[in-house]
Each structure stands twice: as structure tokens, then as C-alpha cells.
Design a protein around this motif. Structure first.
Motif, short mmCIF file in Angstrom:
data_model
loop_
_atom_site.label_atom_id
_atom_site.label_comp_id
_atom_site.label_asym_id
_atom_site.label_seq_id
_atom_site.Cartn_x
_atom_site.Cartn_y
_atom_site.Cartn_z
N GLY A 104 19.51 -44.05 31.98
CA GLY A 104 20.27 -43.25 32.94
C GLY A 104 20.20 -43.82 34.34
N MET A 105 18.98 -44.14 34.79
CA MET A 105 18.80 -44.65 36.14
C MET A 105 19.44 -46.03 36.30
SD MET A 105 17.41 -42.48 38.09
CE MET A 105 17.22 -43.56 39.49
N ARG A 106 19.42 -46.79 35.22
CA ARG A 106 20.04 -48.11 35.24
C ARG A 106 21.52 -47.95 35.61
NH1 ARG A 106 18.91 -50.56 29.63
NH2 ARG A 106 21.11 -50.27 29.17
N LEU A 107 22.14 -46.98 34.95
CA LEU A 107 23.55 -46.72 35.24
C LEU A 107 23.73 -46.26 36.68
CD1 LEU A 107 24.85 -45.02 32.01
CD2 LEU A 107 25.66 -47.13 33.05
N GLN B 31 11.94 -41.36 41.86
CA GLN B 31 12.67 -42.62 41.93
C GLN B 31 13.89 -42.46 42.84
OE1 GLN B 31 12.08 -45.72 40.22
NE2 GLN B 31 13.36 -45.96 41.99
N ARG B 32 14.57 -41.33 42.68
CA ARG B 32 15.78 -41.12 43.48
C ARG B 32 15.43 -40.92 44.94
NH1 ARG B 32 18.54 -38.74 38.85
NH2 ARG B 32 17.69 -36.69 39.27
N VAL B 33 14.29 -40.25 45.20
CA VAL B 33 13.89 -40.08 46.60
C VAL B 33 13.62 -41.45 47.22
CG1 VAL B 33 12.18 -39.10 48.15
CG2 VAL B 33 12.90 -37.82 46.14
N ALA B 34 12.95 -42.31 46.45
CA ALA B 34 12.65 -43.65 46.96
C ALA B 34 13.95 -44.39 47.28
CB ALA B 34 11.83 -44.43 45.95
N ILE C 41 21.91 -46.84 39.29
CA ILE C 41 21.74 -47.91 40.27
C ILE C 41 22.96 -48.82 40.27
CG2 ILE C 41 20.34 -49.91 40.89
CD1 ILE C 41 17.91 -48.41 39.96
N SER C 42 23.49 -49.12 39.07
CA SER C 42 24.70 -49.94 39.00
C SER C 42 25.85 -49.25 39.72
CB SER C 42 25.09 -50.20 37.54
OG SER C 42 24.10 -50.94 36.90
N GLU C 43 25.95 -47.95 39.47
CA GLU C 43 26.98 -47.13 40.11
C GLU C 43 26.86 -47.21 41.63
OE1 GLU C 43 30.03 -44.24 39.50
OE2 GLU C 43 28.79 -45.16 37.95
N LEU C 44 25.61 -47.05 42.10
CA LEU C 44 25.34 -47.09 43.53
C LEU C 44 25.75 -48.44 44.11
CD1 LEU C 44 23.87 -45.16 45.50
CD2 LEU C 44 21.86 -46.58 45.21
N HIS C 45 25.49 -49.48 43.37
CA HIS C 45 25.84 -50.81 43.85
C HIS C 45 27.35 -50.96 43.98
CE1 HIS C 45 26.77 -55.18 43.11
NE2 HIS C 45 26.15 -55.18 44.27
#
Ligand SMILES: Nc1ncnc2c1ncn2[C@@H]1O[C@H](COP(=O)(O)OP(=O)(O)OP(=O)(O)O)[C@@H](O)[C@H]1O
Ligand SMILES: [Mg+2]
Lengths: 339, 288
Positions: free
Chosen positions: A171-174, A140-143, A176-180
Motif C-alpha cells: 500500500g505504502m509503495r503505491l 510512516q506517513r507523518v515522517a 509513495i509512487s503516487e506522491l512522486h
């Protein structure tokens, strides 16, 4: 930059219209979530924006430029697919570098950007592995890495977390929010999970059968749903709907009360029923109450531990200012203002 | 097959097939080896006793040996190249949505069902005949002198005929491989800015490499032993004599079983050399 405007966009596959003409504006930097039940056209709408499907009629503007007939690559959007769609024969490094290679960037610049993306996504240790040797979360992170190196004007995500287990999803939800927050780039995120929608979105677009039911911030949708569909879809557990005589008392065809807006009591209250199954979550207890004479079953949230056993009598009190009223077509009449 | 138990069960289950295959291979192999060390002329005295490596030496020192090895390799290489390239292109074409797809696909497979002898004769007489073949009309139409296919371009003719037979096989395998490619990967590469050609080169071709390996290996096995196509067209004349054909001539035309058997052993060695080469080149693709 990344302002996307849909103008009377419609899509048909053959004779079946999947998306009736719709208007939607997604502001620069906004995290927009498309949410709706399966088959409502979320993916189709996202693919229309991406350019992977042709629009039957209407216009799409991206950053003020008419992108209706632009090729996907020219729209400066990056997409993360549900299946990740990594290239299995390339290493993680090559996967992430692929869009840069296609754009003809120099080797140093490519390396620099890949390294930066790998740092952000903690992928540095995996750069020389192939996708087949990674866990679901790492893939997922590579994508995502492949999407961010291009520095697109907007990201499109199609249910990116649906293949992950519950813990990883949170975890990934957080992440992605962080990334945004960090990139401050426009993101459009498709999900059928209303919890993801509520927790991540600046703006939620609720879809049903290709129609936009309501657009608004998570709290707007929660507080003042425009119709019964949105009211039932947003919020967990679902809102209780009561029709008939009780609704008529409130001058409505149907009233809706959220489980958290019902107070449970062992001794007295407006509505009386029998406790069915109770679900103990520790912090909360969800009680399913039967035989109220109002609806087959009402869900009630009681905070903490609530010791009423199966079959006990229970009394319920709705909070007066949180009773949503709907007419016969399901359109909201608002909450009742206390006189 | 993780546990000890399931592994021994698997061995037990496979045993009949392995024994059958071994018998199938070992009996002819042993007989070939046996005869290759004998002077055996069925019509001229029969078994004339052991001769050691005499047959081997004579087979190699014959002036037709090296040319036949070369011919074999040219035919195998030519057919492989043509079927892989055209097969990939055809598979790409057949993968496109089009009207009458089902019928077209069946038509494409059809040549595979035609017997080698029949297809070679059809090609020889209907297309490549210098007087009334379709090609001669075509050449004449453009004002050119018709080619004497069987004598002037014997190897090319055989390569064309055999390629025509094996193209469906390659196409079919490659088509199923293309269809198994995740469409999201193609879409992702499209969004990543890859043009059609780059998409083919970076996504589709690597995906096909495994299927190509399979096509390459299977075809090589069969192509090393083609016979009928040569027998009914040139009859081994005009430099179209393969190793297989040379062995046939030694055994049946010269009635020298010992010499032919020695040739058979050389053929086995050649096949193994080619196989090892191929495995080296493409083996990497298989253990992915
Ligand atoms: N290529 C197609 N041809 C015909 N109909 C299609 C095609 N793609 C999608 N549809 C139809 O369009 C509708 C919307 O599909 P879409 O994939 O957008 O749903 P979705 O909201 O993403 O659902 P899910 O949450 O299950 O992914 C569905 O009824 C589907 O059957
Ligand atoms: Mg979908």
C-alpha cells in the motif's frame, strides 16, 4: 528543481573504504532507487548526499551548486528515516510543523502547509496525537509529511518500508509512487528489496560493495544486465545460472536463464530433470527441478496450475533469445542472437 | 500482568518486601509520634508524662524554626538547580567522543564515593579555609580579600559542597539518558534545519525531562536530611541550621527528646509538602 550530481565521491571510515570513488547523475524529477545487498553502502551513499556524513573526497552538486561542504539543512533535501525518527514528545501537528518552525515561517503559513500535507497523507484525524499512539503506517506517513512541508528539491528515503508488514508495504509503495507523480520532485530511495526497486523506480542504481554495478531503467536491467551480479539480483525468482559444457555450447563460461524463460513440459524438451518442491501461487507455479546435470537446482515458472508431482520427470526448454551469456569474470556477453 | 492469576502471584511475591519496608518505616514513625506527645528529658528526670501538643507549639514558636525551614529549602533548591544545570552540561560534554573517555567518566563519578563527612572536611580545610585554603590563595592572587567562607558565606559553602557530592549522580543519570536518545532523531532535526541550540532545546531537553524528574525526586529525598556536611563545617552556626540540624540540637544538645520528636513530625510534613509540589510540577513527565 532537484538535479544531484556526484563527482568522484568516495567515503572511508578510518582505513576501510566503504565507497570507492563513483560518479552518478540524478536528473530532476527522477525516482532513483539504490538497491543492493545488505552492507553494500546504500545508506552511506544516501547520508553522503544528505550531508549527514562527510565526504572523504569528491564533489556533490545539487542544482548546479557545489554542496560538498554545505550543512544538511542548507541542501534543501528532506529525508525519511528507516526508524521514522519522529519526535516522540511532540504531537503529529508539531512534528510536521517542526521544519517550518525552524525556518521561522509565520503561524498561518505553517498551519496552511501542515493542513495541506495532512490532507494529502490522510492524517487530518491524527494531528493531535503523539507518535506513540499511531500505527506503523501512520508514523510512516507523518515522517513523509514532515518531509513534504519543507517543499524540498529532493526527497531521500532510507528503507522506509522495511518496518511494515507485507500488505501495508504494498500500500505504502503505491502511495509513495503516487506522491512522486503528484509532486514530480526528485526522489532517491534506498532499499534491498528488488521488487520495490522494480516497481517504483525510473532509474535503478545497483550497488555492490560500494561500487555501482549498473545504472538503468528497471526493464533495461531486467533485459540486459551488465554482469552476473545484476542478472542474479534483479528479477524474482532469481535467474538460473548454468556453467560447464552446456555453457560452452553457447560460447560462454556461464549462461543464465530466468525462470519465466524456461518452458516446462511433461513429455519432451532440451533438458531433462526431476521435479522437486513446487510452490503454487495460484497465478503461477514455481517448480524447483533437480538432477538436470546442469546445476544443483533450476527454478521454472509454469503459468497457472501445473500438475506434475514431486519426483516426476520434467523436460525444460529455454527460450532461445533469452539466454544470457557471461564470461569467466561474470561480464555479460549479451544474449545469443539466433543465427 | 494481565490475568487475575498473575496479579495475585505478583502481590504474593511482593509481600515480603512490602512488610519489611512497612516495619522499617512504621516502627520509627510510631516511636517518633509517641515521644512527640511526651515531656521526655533523659538527663533531667526522664519520662515526665504526657503533655499533649505542648512540644509542637514550643517547636514552632521557637525563634529558630522558620529560619531553619527557609535554610532547608534554600539548600535543597540551590543544590537541585546547580546539579541539574551542571549535570546536563557535563553529560552533554561526556557524551562527545573523546580520548580517554572511560577514565574521565570514572573520575566524574568519583566524588560520589567520598563520604559526606570527608568531602565536607576536605572542602572546608583545603579550599575554603581563609588562611591556607586554595580559594584564599586564588583571591589573593587577584588582589582580593579572601572570603571567610564558613562565616560570611556559610549557606553558599554548604550548597557548593553538597552540589559537588551530588553532581556525579545527576551527571550519570543524565548521561545515560542522553545516550539513549535515538541518533536518527538528532539527524532528522539537523536536516529540518535546527541549530545546535535549538536541537538541544527542542529534542534533547524534552528527552531528558524524565531523567531530570528522577534526579529531582531522588535528590530531594536525600537533600532534605543532609546533616554531616553541616555538622563538620559550620556546626549549624551563621544561619546554616536546617530543620534536621535543629532537631538534632533539640534532642542531643538540649537533651529534649519530646521536642525533637515534634520537630521530626514537622520534618515529615515539610518533606511531604515538597514532594507533593514536585510531583505536581514534574509528575506530568512521568506518566508519558
Ligand atoms: N560509522 C561507521 N563506521 C565504520 N563503518 C561503517 C559506519 N557506517 C557504516 N559502515 C560500514 O559501511 C558499510 C556500508 O554500510 P551501509 O549502512 O551503507 O550499508 P547498507 O547498504 O545501508 O546496508 P543495509 O541494507 O543493511 O542497511 C558496512 O560495511 C558498514 O559496516
Ligand atoms: Mg542501510
Amino acid at each position: 528543481m532537484g538535479r544531484i550530481v556526484l563527482n568522484q565521491v568516495a567515503k572511508s571510515f578510518g582505513d576501510t573504504q566503504v565507497i570507492p570513488p563513483l560518479d552518478l547523475a540524478i536528473e530532476d524529477g527522477e525516482f532513483t532507487v539504490f538497491v543492493g545487498p545488505s552492507g553494500c553502502g546504500k545508506s552511506t551513499l544516501l547520508r553522503l548526499i544528505a550531508g549527514l556524513e562527510d565526504i572523504t573526497s569528491g564533489h556533490i552538486d545539487i542544482d548546479g551548486v557545489d554542496a560538498t561542504n554545505l550543512k544538511p539543512a542548507d541542501r534543501k533535501l528532506a529525508m525519511v528515516f528507516q526508524s521514522y525518527a519522529l519526535y516522540p514528545h511532540m504531537t503529529v501537528r508539531k512534528n510536521i510543523a517542526f521544519p517550518l518552525k525552524m525556518a521561522g515561517l509565520s503561524a498561518e503559513e505553517t498551519n496552511r502547509r501542515v493542513q495541506a500535507a495532512a490532507d494529502v497523507l490522510s492524517l487530518t484525524d491524527y494531528l493531535d496525537r503523539r507518535p506513540g499512539q499511531l500505527s506503523g503506517g501512520q508514523r510512516q506517513r507523518v515522517a513523509i509529511g514532515r518531509a513534504i512541508v519543507r517543499e524540498p528539491s529532493a526527497f531521500l528515503f532510507d528503507e522506509p518500508l522495511s518496518n511494515l508488514d507485507a500488505a501495508l508495504r504494498v500500500g505504502m509503495r503505491l502511495e509513495i509512487s503516487e506522491l512522486h507523480k503528484r509532486l514530480a520532485t526528485t526522489m532517491i530511495y534506498v532499499t534491498h528489496d528488488q521488487v520495490e526497486a522494480m516497481t517504483m523506480a525510473d532509474k535503478i542504481v545497483v550497488l555492490q560493495k560500494g561500487l555501482i554495478e549498473q545504472v538503468g531503467s528497471p526493464l533495461e536491467l531486467y533485459r540486459s544486465p551488465r554482469n552476473r551480479f545484476v542478472a542474479g539480483f534483479i528479477g524474482s525468482p532469481k535467474m538460473n545460472f548454468i556453467e560447464g559444457a552446456e555453457a560452452a555450447k553457447h560460447n560462454a563460461h556461464c549462461i543464465g536463464v530466468r525462470p519465466e524463460h524456461l518452458e516446462a513440459s511433461a513429455t519432451e524438451g532440451q533438458w531433462k530433470g526431476v521435479v522437486g518442491v513446487s510452490e503454487h501461487l495460484g497465478s503461477d507455479t514455481f517448480l524447483h527441478v533437480h538432477e538436470t546435470g546442469l546445476a544443483p537446482s533450476l527454478t521454472v515458472r509454469a503459468s497457472g496450475e501445473f500438475d506434475l508431482a514431486y519426483g516426476d520427470t520434467i523436460y525444460l526448454n529455454p527460450r532461445a533469445d533469452s539466454i544470457h551469456r557471461f564470461d569467466a569474470e561474470g561480464v555479460s556477453l549479451g544474449t545469443e542472437q539466433p543465427a | 500482568m494481565a490475568t487475575q492469576h498473575s496479579r495475585s502471584a505478583a502481590r504474593f511475591m511482593m509481600a515480603p518486601a512490602v512488610v519489611l519496608l512497612l516495619g522499617w518505616m512504621l516502627v520509627p514513625l510510631t516511636m517518633t509520634l509517641y515521644f512527640s506527645f511526651k515531656k521526655y528529658l533523659p538527663l533531667r528526670g526522664g519520662d515526665l508524662g504526657w503533655v499533649g501538643f505542648d512540644n509542637y507549639v514550643r517547636f514552632v514558636s521557637s525563634s529558630s524554626f522558620w529560619p531553619s525551614v527557609q535554610t532547608t529549602l534554600v539548600i535543597v533548591g540551590g543544590v537541585l538547580a546547580i546539579t541539574l544545570v551542571l549535570g546536563t552540561l557535563l553529560a552533554l560534554l561526556l557524551d562527545q567522543p573523546m580520548w580517554g573517555q572511560g577514565i574521565v567518566r570514572i573520575l566524574v563519578i568519583a566524588p560520589f564515593f567520598v563520604m559526606p563527612t570527608v568531602s565536607a572536611l576536605i572542602w572546608k580545610n583545603m579550599f575554603m579555609d581563609p588562611n591556607y585554603g586554595l580559594f584564599s590563595y586564588l583571591w589573593e592572587f587577584f588582589g582580593a580579600e579572601p572570603i571567610q567562607w564558613m562565616s560570611q558565606a556559610s549557606l553558599t559553602s554548604i550548597v557548593i559542597i553538597v552540589s559537588w557530592q551530588w553532581l556525579p549522580f545527576a551527571t550519570l543519570i543524565l548521561l545515560t539518558a542522553i545516550q539513549s536518545l535515538d541518533s536518527e532523531q538528532l539527524e532528522a532535526s539537523e536536516m529540518d534545519g535546527a541549530t545546535t541550540i535549538k536541537r538541544f532545546w527542542h529534542i534533547i531537553l524534552p528527552h531528558l525531562s524524565r531523567a531530570m524528574t528522577v534526579v529531582l525526586l531522588i535528590q530531594t529525598i536525600f537533600l532534605l536530611s543532609i546533616f554531616a556536611e553541616i555538622f563538620v563545617t559550620t556546626g549549624g552556626a551563621f544561619g546554616s541550621k536546617t530543620l534536621t540540624y535543629l532537631i538534632f540540637q533539640r534532642v542531643l544538645e538540649s537533651q529534649n527528646v519530646g521536642l525533637g520528636s515534634a520537630g521530626g513530625v514537622y520534618a515529615i510534613i515539610l518533606a511531604n509538602i515538597v514532594a507533593i509540589f514536585l510531583m505536581r510540577i514534574v509528575g506530568k513527565n512521568l506518566d508519558k
